[in-house]
Every structure is written in C-alpha cells, then in structure tokens.
Design a protein around this motif. Structure first.
Motif, PDB file in Angstrom:
ATOM      1  N   ASN A 270      12.421  16.371  29.082  1.00  0.00           N
ATOM      2  CA  ASN A 270      11.168  15.889  28.898  1.00  0.00           C
ATOM      3  C   ASN A 270      10.018  17.164  28.617  1.00  0.00           C
ATOM      4  O   ASN A 270       9.609  17.584  29.665  1.00  0.00           O
ATOM      5  CB  ASN A 270      10.715  14.858  29.943  1.00  0.00           C
ATOM      6  CG  ASN A 270       9.458  14.238  29.977  1.00  0.00           C
ATOM      7  OD1 ASN A 270       8.611  14.721  29.150  1.00  0.00           O
ATOM      8  ND2 ASN A 270       9.299  13.168  30.664  1.00  0.00           N
ATOM      9  N   ASP A 271      10.165  17.445  27.340  1.00  0.00           N
ATOM     10  CA  ASP A 271       9.361  18.851  27.143  1.00  0.00           C
ATOM     11  C   ASP A 271       7.870  18.713  27.744  1.00  0.00           C
ATOM     12  O   ASP A 271       7.093  19.450  28.157  1.00  0.00           O
ATOM     13  CB  ASP A 271       9.381  19.438  25.699  1.00  0.00           C
ATOM     14  CG  ASP A 271      10.706  19.413  25.394  1.00  0.00           C
ATOM     15  OD1 ASP A 271      11.703  19.913  26.264  1.00  0.00           O
ATOM     16  OD2 ASP A 271      11.226  19.040  24.230  1.00  0.00           O
TER      17      ASP A 271
ATOM     18  N   PHE B 187      15.599  30.481  16.450  1.00  0.00           N
ATOM     19  CA  PHE B 187      14.578  31.386  16.307  1.00  0.00           C
ATOM     20  C   PHE B 187      13.429  30.779  15.470  1.00  0.00           C
ATOM     21  O   PHE B 187      12.209  30.981  15.842  1.00  0.00           O
ATOM     22  CB  PHE B 187      15.037  32.746  15.729  1.00  0.00           C
ATOM     23  CG  PHE B 187      13.732  33.529  15.555  1.00  0.00           C
ATOM     24  CD1 PHE B 187      13.098  34.383  16.360  1.00  0.00           C
ATOM     25  CD2 PHE B 187      13.442  33.801  14.023  1.00  0.00           C
ATOM     26  CE1 PHE B 187      12.176  34.980  15.974  1.00  0.00           C
ATOM     27  CE2 PHE B 187      12.522  34.584  13.685  1.00  0.00           C
ATOM     28  CZ  PHE B 187      11.716  35.331  14.668  1.00  0.00           C
ATOM     29  N   ALA B 188      13.682  30.268  14.310  1.00  0.00           N
ATOM     30  CA  ALA B 188      12.842  29.709  13.366  1.00  0.00           C
ATOM     31  C   ALA B 188      11.830  28.386  14.125  1.00  0.00           C
ATOM     32  O   ALA B 188      10.771  28.525  13.665  1.00  0.00           O
ATOM     33  CB  ALA B 188      13.404  29.200  12.325  1.00  0.00           C
ATOM     34  N   MET B 189      12.324  27.772  14.835  1.00  0.00           N
ATOM     35  CA  MET B 189      11.731  26.614  15.781  1.00  0.00           C
ATOM     36  C   MET B 189      11.132  27.218  17.109  1.00  0.00           C
ATOM     37  O   MET B 189      10.504  26.538  17.834  1.00  0.00           O
ATOM     38  CB  MET B 189      12.675  25.592  15.704  1.00  0.00           C
ATOM     39  CG  MET B 189      13.136  24.884  14.509  1.00  0.00           C
ATOM     40  SD  MET B 189      13.948  23.385  14.782  1.00  0.00           S
ATOM     41  CE  MET B 189      12.761  22.319  15.182  1.00  0.00           C
ATOM     42  N   SER B 190      11.145  28.496  17.301  1.00  0.00           N
ATOM     43  CA  SER B 190      10.591  28.960  18.572  1.00  0.00           C
ATOM     44  C   SER B 190       9.175  29.429  18.561  1.00  0.00           C
ATOM     45  O   SER B 190       8.716  29.402  17.423  1.00  0.00           O
ATOM     46  CB  SER B 190      11.506  30.026  19.095  1.00  0.00           C
ATOM     47  OG  SER B 190      11.160  31.156  18.446  1.00  0.00           O
TER      48      SER B 190
ATOM     49  N   ARG C 171       8.409  21.473  22.869  1.00  0.00           N
ATOM     50  CA  ARG C 171       9.598  21.718  22.150  1.00  0.00           C
ATOM     51  C   ARG C 171       9.810  23.113  21.711  1.00  0.00           C
ATOM     52  O   ARG C 171      10.912  23.654  21.613  1.00  0.00           O
ATOM     53  CB  ARG C 171       9.793  20.613  20.695  1.00  0.00           C
ATOM     54  CG  ARG C 171      10.180  19.297  21.115  1.00  0.00           C
ATOM     55  CD  ARG C 171      10.565  18.660  19.977  1.00  0.00           C
ATOM     56  NE  ARG C 171       9.344  18.522  19.089  1.00  0.00           N
ATOM     57  CZ  ARG C 171       8.725  17.483  19.056  1.00  0.00           C
ATOM     58  NH1 ARG C 171       8.624  16.545  19.837  1.00  0.00           N
ATOM     59  NH2 ARG C 171       7.586  17.362  18.087  1.00  0.00           N
ATOM     60  N   LYS C 172       8.602  23.628  21.270  1.00  0.00           N
ATOM     61  CA  LYS C 172       8.628  24.938  20.858  1.00  0.00           C
ATOM     62  C   LYS C 172       8.641  25.878  22.051  1.00  0.00           C
ATOM     63  O   LYS C 172       9.816  26.859  21.983  1.00  0.00           O
ATOM     64  CB  LYS C 172       7.320  25.476  20.363  1.00  0.00           C
ATOM     65  CG  LYS C 172       6.967  24.818  19.009  1.00  0.00           C
ATOM     66  CD  LYS C 172       5.745  25.066  18.390  1.00  0.00           C
ATOM     67  CE  LYS C 172       5.408  24.274  16.932  1.00  0.00           C
ATOM     68  NZ  LYS C 172       4.031  24.425  16.681  1.00  0.00           N
ATOM     69  N   LEU C 173       8.212  25.894  23.095  1.00  0.00           N
ATOM     70  CA  LEU C 173       8.257  26.667  24.535  1.00  0.00           C
ATOM     71  C   LEU C 173       9.599  26.692  25.039  1.00  0.00           C
ATOM     72  O   LEU C 173      10.015  27.621  25.705  1.00  0.00           O
ATOM     73  CB  LEU C 173       7.152  26.167  25.361  1.00  0.00           C
ATOM     74  CG  LEU C 173       5.774  26.668  24.713  1.00  0.00           C
ATOM     75  CD1 LEU C 173       5.018  25.998  25.701  1.00  0.00           C
ATOM     76  CD2 LEU C 173       5.600  28.177  24.968  1.00  0.00           C
ATOM     77  N   PHE C 174      10.455  25.261  25.102  1.00  0.00           N
ATOM     78  CA  PHE C 174      11.632  25.265  25.621  1.00  0.00           C
ATOM     79  C   PHE C 174      12.750  24.774  24.890  1.00  0.00           C
ATOM     80  O   PHE C 174      13.491  24.149  24.860  1.00  0.00           O
ATOM     81  CB  PHE C 174      11.530  24.025  26.955  1.00  0.00           C
ATOM     82  CG  PHE C 174      10.419  24.204  27.686  1.00  0.00           C
ATOM     83  CD1 PHE C 174      10.077  25.287  28.503  1.00  0.00           C
ATOM     84  CD2 PHE C 174       9.185  23.175  27.775  1.00  0.00           C
ATOM     85  CE1 PHE C 174       9.122  25.408  29.277  1.00  0.00           C
ATOM     86  CE2 PHE C 174       8.058  23.294  28.299  1.00  0.00           C
ATOM     87  CZ  PHE C 174       8.127  24.353  29.222  1.00  0.00           C
ATOM     88  N   ALA C 175      12.648  25.385  23.592  1.00  0.00           N
ATOM     89  CA  ALA C 175      13.513  25.149  22.370  1.00  0.00           C
ATOM     90  C   ALA C 175      15.200  25.541  22.922  1.00  0.00           C
ATOM     91  O   ALA C 175      16.073  24.932  22.443  1.00  0.00           O
ATOM     92  CB  ALA C 175      13.417  25.881  21.305  1.00  0.00           C
TER      93      ALA C 175
END
Length: 533
Positions: A511-512, A400-403, A497-501
């Motif tokens: 490959n984000d 959650f924190a990195m989303s 990375r945030k969108l596809f965490a």
C-alpha cells in the motif's frame, strides 16, 4: 401499436415517368410503379417537380389515383434553374426540408432516389444521411422483362450505420488501427495517454482545425504530428507535404522570410524569390514546434494565414495563397504567455480548439517497458539483428527506470538514446546485466546536475516553517527528495510506487499511498499541501 403511415418523397422523372396514351401502361414508370405493389400501401407521395414539368406531375397523380385510390399525391413545385447545379439543388431541398411538417412519430418517410438527375439523387442521399429527411432511402428498379403491369422491385436502405453490425465492426477496427498507427504499434498502458490518443485519432480524421500539442521536450510532439500526417495521407485526406520547423531556430528578420517567403530584393541578400514554409505546406500539414518562440509580428501574419489561407511574402504587395493544416507544439503554458504579452490572444484562441498535453516519461512509467521493446525492434530492423534484454538485465533496468532516481529529463529522447547505447554494446544480440549496470551509472552521471539544481531550489523552511531548523541533515535531505518526487507525480499512489519501487516487491499487498501518507504526516505534511505548494 399504431401502424405509421407510409410517405414517399421524390422527384417526378421527366423521362422515366413520362408517357401518353394507352401505351404508357406498357412502360415501367418508377413513381407509378411504387403504388402497384400489392404488398405495400403508400399513404402519401410528396411529388416534387421543377417548374415546366407541372403537366407531367399532374398526369402521374391521375394515373396513381386510377391504380391506388388510397394513395394521396401532392404535387409540389420547386424552382431549380439548373438541376445539374449542386449548390442550387441542395439549397432547394434544404429549404423544402426546413419548411416541411415532418411527423416521424406517426409517419414513416421513404426518400425515392431513382428519378431526377444524378445531382438530385446525390443531394437526396446527403439530406437523408444528415437527417434533414428523417427517413430511409428508397431505390426502385424495373422488371427484368418488360411486362405490362409488372411494378419491378424496390429496396429500402437505412443510413443509420449503427444498425449494421459488420459495418460498425469495420469502423471500430479502422479506428483501432488508426490509434495503433498513431502509437506506432506500441502497447502503451497509461490509461490517460491511451484515452488522449483515442480522441486525437477521431479529431485527426474529422477536423481540419488547428491542433495544439503541449508537453515537455522529448515527449513526442513532433513524432505524433508526423504520424497524424501519415494517417490522414493514408486515408486520402491530404496529398501535400509534411513541413516542420522549430520556431526557436527562427531569429530576427529571417523568421518572416522562412515562414512566409520573400520576393527578390526584399532585403539585402534576397537574390531570388523564396516560397517559404507555409507555401511549401500547401495541401499538406505544417508543424510549428515551439510556436511560443515566434515574434509578435510573425504571430499576426500567421493568424491571417490560418484564417484566410492567404498572406503577403516579405517585401511583396501581392498576396499568395496556401491551404494547409496546422499542428502547433509548445513546452510553454501559452495562456501565461498571453497574460505576459508575449503571445497574441487572438492567435492562441485560434489554435486552442483541440489542445492536448503529452505527459513526460516520469508521468507514465508503465509505458517505459513497451517502449523499450519498440526501440529494440526499431534498432534490430535498422541493423539487421535481433537484440534482447535477458531477464535479470531487464529487471535491473526497469527497477532503475521507474524509480525516483530516474530523471528522464529528455523524456523519450533520453530513453531512445539509452536503449540504443545498450543495443550497440550487446554481444550476440544479448543485453546483459553488466551492460545495464554500466548504462545506469552513465544515466546517473548525465542527470547529476539536475539533482543538484533541484536540491538547491527546494525551500524546506518555506514548507515546514520553524520545524525545518530542527531537522537533522539526514532527515532534511531525505524529506527533500521525497517532496521532489511528490511534486513530479500525478497521484499519491504514483509517488508511492516510485519511492518504494524495490521494497514493495517483498510485500504481498503493498500500500504505497498509505506508506507515503504516514511518512509525510511525521512532518505535519499532506499530499494536497505539497501539490498546492
């Protein structure tokens, strides 16, 4: 390879080099003894002497000629009224060094520091350390037992510290310890942030110039300012107090009084003198957070105080002095404030020498994990108990924190409050998955109004043109959320990375960036266009 000529530069010793008659050869005389070492050939001696010691310099020259005819001695008169006056001695040596025709390609210079007053020796050392004398220090010593003809010993000292491995390693360790101190021992992983702290450590130790810390609320400006103060105090570079004030709390006539002090009777209610924060910070460090909130009058007075170390308290005709270091903080773009006429250009130029922008938490998500460990350790120390996240709980919280859903509007203040709540609710020192679920729900509620405000601010039609009207509501909402994440991310990969965490963990080689690029392309958008808009 051609051997360089050996050249000694030093003062004649008014006591050590003196002597008359045949008995003088039974005495150890440093300058003459230099030429009596069989294993060393001195090609030339530049023998400096003050006005009244010309006869002694000539006597030394003749004696050297008798024991080492191959050594050329050039007596050089210098004018120093008081050889114990640091300013006079340094200025004289500086003038000598500037005019002397040094030839380091063909000559090797030894700076003799055995003779002369202690002030002379210190200045010779400083001139050599600063490379005004491009050579090595030469220290001589008498024999253990006075024996006629025994020249004693000599030592050459190279002040290039890079050549001394142990010293270099100690400096490296000290620098690393300073950096770790500024970060409170937190093993931060963001490369850009770490590089910035490395530079701040060097500047904090070497420079007394003002420093400007920029960044959003809660990014750690006040915390870093205090650590810089503690670092300088630990290095014995400062002995005054740490004084901090949020300039947003200074309103009206009281702003000048709070900062610069006032005299009794300066205004209604001024029943006694008040020193003010600038005087309280004498020999210490003053941190002015949100400096952009200061009024123009206070800005003018602050500029004078920074440049001249003196100012007028409110209502006083007499100036007072205060020698303080300044760190300013702001969450505004002060260059835009200057253009708008709300911030003085001359003050901005004065505090803009060392400017650092502290990134918010969403710009350095990889540092959330080590900061959680630091905050848990801090809570444990304050409450005398060990608190930990179990494996499942940590994974849920970090996902959650990195989303993109995690706003971290208050940055590290939000994170600190979140960890403190979970640690307080932990039974037997264990933060469980249930506690994390409740905390995530609480954070979602706290940040809900940010999501609503931002969704209302996004102008899809301005971005897509007529194509916006052709989108289903589902696609419009989804695209709007993606665009907001892109605008708050530093790179395409960071946004991906945030969108596809969550889904990225199921892929062997995620490959984000490419995935996000293809999504944007469906709407005719690119990363550069979004960042530009």
């Amino acid at each position: 390879m051609k051997k360089k000529r050996s050249v000694v530069i030093g003062f004649v010793g008014s006591q050590l080099d003196s002597g008359s008659g045949a008995n003088r050869w039974e005495k150890w005389r440093p300058t003459v003894a230099l030429t009596q070492h069989e294993e060393v050939v001195i090609d030339r001696i530049e023998l400096l002497f003050n006005g009244r010691h010309g006869d002694l310099a000539e006597q030394v020259r003749r004696d050297i000629a008798s024991v080492s005819p191959e050594t050329e001695v050039n007596p050089r008169r210098v004018h120093i009224e008081d050889p114990w006056d640091f300013e006079q001695v340094y200025a004289t040596l500086f003038d000598f060094a500037r005019s002397y025709p040094f030839d380091p390609d063909n000559e090797e210079y030894w700076i003799h520091i055995t003779t002369g007053t202690h002030v002379v020796q210190i200045c010779m050392f400083l001139m050599t350390e600063a490379r005004y004398f491009p050579g090595r220090l030469l220290q001589t010593a008498p024999p253990r037992r006075q024996t006629a003809g025994d020249p004693g010993s000599f030592t050459l000292i190279d002040l290039d510290l890079s050549k001394y491995d142990q010293i270099a390693q100690r400096f490296t360790r000290e620098q690393e310890e300073g950096v770790a101190f500024l970060k409170s021992g937190i093993a931060t992983r963001n490369a850009r942030f770490n590089a910035m702290i490395d530079e701040i450590e060097r500047v904090a130790i070497k420079s007394k110039a003002p420093m400007l810390l920029m960044g959003p609320t809660g990014a750690g400006k006040s915390f870093l300012a205090r650590r810089i103060y503690q670092l300088r105090r630990a290095r014995h570079q400062i002995d005054g107090k740490f004084v901090d004030i949020n300039c947003a709390t200074l309103q009206g006539d009281g702003a000048g009084s709070t900062l610069f002090g006032h005299v009794k009777g300066a205004f209604t209610g001024a029943a006694s003198d008040r020193p003010g924060l600038l005087r309280s910070a004498h020999k210490g460090l003053l941190f002015l957070d949100e400096i952009g909130e200061l009024g123009l009058d206070e800005q003018a007075m602050l500029l004078k105080a920074i440049e001249e170390k003196r100012f007028h308290p409110v209502g006083s005709d007499n100036e007072v002095q205060s020698d303080f270091l300044l760190i300013a903080g702001t969450n505004r773009d002060l260059s835009k404030e200057v253009v708008a006429g709300r911030f003085r250009e001359d003050l901005f130029a004065r505090i803009n020498l060392w400017t650092y922008e502290l990134p918010g938490l969403t710009a350095r998500p990889e540092d959330i994990d080590p900061n959680i460990d630091y905050l848990l350790a801090q809570f444990g120390a304050e409450n005398a108990q060990v608190v930990r996240l179990n494996k499942e709980a940590r994974k849920r919280y970090m996902d959650f924190a990195m989303s993109a859903e995690a706003r971290w509007a208050g940055n590290f203040r939000d994170l600190s409050a979140s960890v403190q709540r979970m640690a307080t609710l932990a039974e037997a020192g264990r933060i469980t998955d249930v506690i994390v679920q409740e905390e995530v729900a609480r954070l979602r509620r706290l940040w809900q109004h940010y999501a609503n405000d931002e969704a209302g601010d996004l102008d899809l039609e301005g971005i897509l043109g007529k194509q916006a009207a052709e989108l289903d509501l589902f696609d419009a909402v989804q695209l709007g959320a993606v665009i907001e994440v892109c605008r708050k991310s530093t790179t395409l990969s960071d946004a991906g990375r945030k969108l596809f965490a969550v889904s990225r963990s199921a892929k062997e080689r995620p490959n984000d960036a490419d995935r996000l690029k293809k999504y944007l392309a469906r709407f005719g958008l690119s990363w550069d266009e979004l960042r530009g808009s």
